[in-house]
Design a protein around this motif. Sequence first.
Motif, mmCIF file in Angstrom:
data_model
loop_
_atom_site.group_PDB
_atom_site.id
_atom_site.type_symbol
_atom_site.label_atom_id
_atom_site.label_comp_id
_atom_site.label_asym_id
_atom_site.label_seq_id
_atom_site.Cartn_x
_atom_site.Cartn_y
_atom_site.Cartn_z
ATOM 1 N N TYR A 47 0.828 -1.203 0.000
ATOM 2 C CA TYR A 47 0.000 0.000 0.000
ATOM 3 C C TYR A 47 0.864 1.255 0.000
ATOM 4 N N THR A 48 0.375 2.283 -0.677
ATOM 5 C CA THR A 48 1.023 3.588 -0.694
ATOM 6 C C THR A 48 0.095 4.608 -0.043
ATOM 7 N N ASN A 49 0.646 5.749 0.327
ATOM 8 C CA ASN A 49 -0.182 6.773 0.945
ATOM 9 C C ASN A 49 0.226 8.146 0.450
ATOM 10 N N GLU A 50 -0.700 9.063 0.524
ATOM 11 C CA GLU A 50 -0.418 10.459 0.233
ATOM 12 C C GLU A 50 -1.321 11.328 1.092
ATOM 13 N N TYR A 51 -0.917 12.571 1.299
ATOM 14 C CA TYR A 51 -1.660 13.471 2.158
ATOM 15 C C TYR A 51 -2.358 14.531 1.317
ATOM 16 N N TYR A 52 -3.446 15.080 1.841
ATOM 17 C CA TYR A 52 -4.182 16.096 1.102
ATOM 18 C C TYR A 52 -4.728 17.141 2.071
ATOM 19 N N THR A 53 -5.048 18.312 1.526
ATOM 20 C CA THR A 53 -5.659 19.397 2.300
ATOM 21 C C THR A 53 -6.847 19.942 1.517
ATOM 22 N N ASP A 54 -7.461 20.977 2.073
ATOM 23 C CA ASP A 54 -8.603 21.592 1.404
ATOM 24 C C ASP A 54 -8.196 22.607 0.346
ATOM 25 N N GLY A 59 -9.109 26.231 0.122
ATOM 26 C CA GLY A 59 -8.876 26.334 1.556
ATOM 27 C C GLY A 59 -7.411 26.640 1.857
ATOM 28 N N LYS A 60 -7.118 26.959 3.125
ATOM 29 C CA LYS A 60 -5.768 27.361 3.519
ATOM 30 C C LYS A 60 -5.201 26.484 4.630
ATOM 31 N N SER A 61 -5.844 25.337 4.899
ATOM 32 C CA SER A 61 -5.333 24.456 5.941
ATOM 33 C C SER A 61 -3.946 23.935 5.557
ATOM 34 N N GLN A 62 -3.114 23.651 6.572
ATOM 35 C CA GLN A 62 -1.723 23.280 6.327
ATOM 36 C C GLN A 62 -1.366 21.972 7.029
ATOM 37 N N ILE A 63 -0.520 21.167 6.369
ATOM 38 C CA ILE A 63 0.102 20.011 7.008
ATOM 39 C C ILE A 63 1.458 20.469 7.541
ATOM 40 N N GLU A 81 -9.256 29.104 8.228
ATOM 41 C CA GLU A 81 -10.384 29.650 7.484
ATOM 42 C C GLU A 81 -10.033 29.705 6.005
ATOM 43 N N GLY A 82 -11.053 29.555 5.171
ATOM 44 C CA GLY A 82 -10.828 29.608 3.734
ATOM 45 C C GLY A 82 -11.901 28.820 3.025
ATOM 46 N N PHE A 83 -12.029 27.558 3.420
ATOM 47 C CA PHE A 83 -13.106 26.713 2.897
ATOM 48 C C PHE A 83 -14.187 26.624 3.975
ATOM 49 N N TYR A 84 -15.448 26.378 3.541
ATOM 50 C CA TYR A 84 -16.552 26.317 4.507
ATOM 51 C C TYR A 84 -16.251 25.357 5.649
ATOM 52 N N SER A 85 -15.695 24.206 5.315
ATOM 53 C CA SER A 85 -15.415 23.177 6.316
ATOM 54 C C SER A 85 -13.961 22.716 6.144
ATOM 55 N N PRO A 86 -13.007 23.377 6.794
ATOM 56 C CA PRO A 86 -11.581 23.059 6.585
ATOM 57 C C PRO A 86 -11.272 21.592 6.876
ATOM 58 N N TYR A 87 -10.333 21.020 6.106
ATOM 59 C CA TYR A 87 -10.003 19.615 6.309
ATOM 60 C C TYR A 87 -8.597 19.304 5.821
ATOM 61 N N VAL A 88 -8.007 18.253 6.384
ATOM 62 C CA VAL A 88 -6.787 17.622 5.883
ATOM 63 C C VAL A 88 -6.983 16.122 6.064
ATOM 64 N N GLY A 89 -6.147 15.323 5.401
ATOM 65 C CA GLY A 89 -6.320 13.889 5.571
ATOM 66 C C GLY A 89 -5.257 13.068 4.889
ATOM 67 N N HIS A 189 -9.439 3.480 -2.936
ATOM 68 C CA HIS A 189 -8.562 3.986 -1.870
ATOM 69 C C HIS A 189 -9.398 4.342 -0.645
ATOM 70 N N ILE A 190 -8.722 4.412 0.491
ATOM 71 C CA ILE A 190 -9.343 4.740 1.771
ATOM 72 C C ILE A 190 -8.809 6.083 2.230
ATOM 73 N N ASN A 191 -9.693 7.022 2.562
ATOM 74 C CA ASN A 191 -9.297 8.322 3.083
ATOM 75 C C ASN A 191 -9.654 8.428 4.559
ATOM 76 N N ILE A 192 -8.710 8.898 5.341
ATOM 77 C CA ILE A 192 -8.941 9.160 6.765
ATOM 78 C C ILE A 192 -8.533 10.594 7.021
ATOM 79 N N GLY A 193 -9.483 11.438 7.426
ATOM 80 C CA GLY A 193 -9.177 12.847 7.595
ATOM 81 C C GLY A 193 -9.969 13.486 8.701
ATOM 82 N N SER A 194 -9.649 14.748 8.950
ATOM 83 C CA SER A 194 -10.333 15.491 10.000
ATOM 84 C C SER A 194 -11.801 15.609 9.666
ATOM 85 N N ALA A 195 -12.662 15.386 10.658
ATOM 86 C CA ALA A 195 -14.095 15.576 10.485
ATOM 87 C C ALA A 195 -14.419 17.033 10.780
ATOM 88 N N PHE A 196 -15.668 17.412 10.560
ATOM 89 C CA PHE A 196 -16.081 18.787 10.817
ATOM 90 C C PHE A 196 -15.719 19.189 12.240
#
Length: 370
Positions: A47-54, A59-63, A81-89, A189-196
């Motif tokens: 398995y491989t993995n990669e990270y993502y943001t909003d 959005g302006k969320s940061q890893i 702040e930036g996107f209605y519901s900021p997220y990373v995962g 693929h499976i995504n695991i990220g911050s919830a609201f």
Amino acid sequence: MERLALKTFKSTYFKGSAIAISFIFSCIFLYFSSIKDQIIFPNLENYTNEYYTDSANEGKSQILNHIFSDSTIRLEFLLKEGFYSPYVGLSIAPSSADYIEAGQYNEIRLNISGENIDRVGIAFYMPPLTFGENTTTDQALYHSYLTFSDQPNTYSIPLSQFKHPEWWEDLHQIPESEKNKPDLDHILHINIGSAFSPSIEEEKAIEIRSIVFTRNNQSLYMLLGSSYAASISMVFGILYLMGYKKNKQVQVTVSYKPLELEDKPTGEEKCIEYINQNFHNSKLNLELVTKETGMPQRRITNSIQEEFQCNFKTYINRIRINEAKRLLDETSLHIGEVAYKVGFNNQSHFNRVFKAEMGINPSEYRENKS
């Protein structure tokens, strides 16, 4: 009667039937017991993995930092702040196959902990969905949530909990009558990220030590045990009854008083009352209302359509929007907190429903009122 019971128990027919039933149930038991867990992590080879943001949604969320070793996945981040519901995962995909095949499992188990975060969203992405003559333009999404603590612990989520999010159904115009179960043998693929989360501008971290598809057979074994006992008892009962009738024919006359039948209330008022009192529950759906009120789904939808001239989902959204207007008028809660309190898991979905109902978004509504 005792002699007849003993004779039935010792009969060739009963012994043969008992052996056949035992063999069938043993095969079922051995098959499900032999299913081994499928380890998604730690499994660096497959398995491989990669990270993502909003950032894809402006959005302006940061890893801030990420660690991926043979024993730990750690993601440190900042929601902004930036996107209605900021997220990373984090997204995990197979490296040596086209799909993750998990059709024979009924749970996903994670060992996870967090810092300044106690809830994550878990999503399965699958090939585009076809219903009727329509096909979705992007990958099919099935989603669930997990609440956890800041101490490492193992949590299990039944795969039956994974459903289409409401905003995804609205985006792709999935009809209420369309019931799609995840094709667990074709997970891309499976995504695991911050919830609201209403809390932003605060450093957070998610740490994962294992991700495993597993099979919980406890309920199955209980069902097999009760079914086995029922099957043996049924065979014994049939053979005993046949022997009893053969030895003695008895005609039984039963005197009884007919039951008095009374008209029962329709239950519509009870159903509407339950919806009105539980609209803030983000998991409120037709299945839950039926389970709690005993009213069939078709009867619920027909009743709402006749009385309010709208469907089930629209009726709930109207109640939620009315309560959201009150909170926007009377409190200084952040719009994201208002959305969460009235039953929305996703602020962007809340904004779309609010604007569709009121003609303006929540921010404009609050500004107009002030």
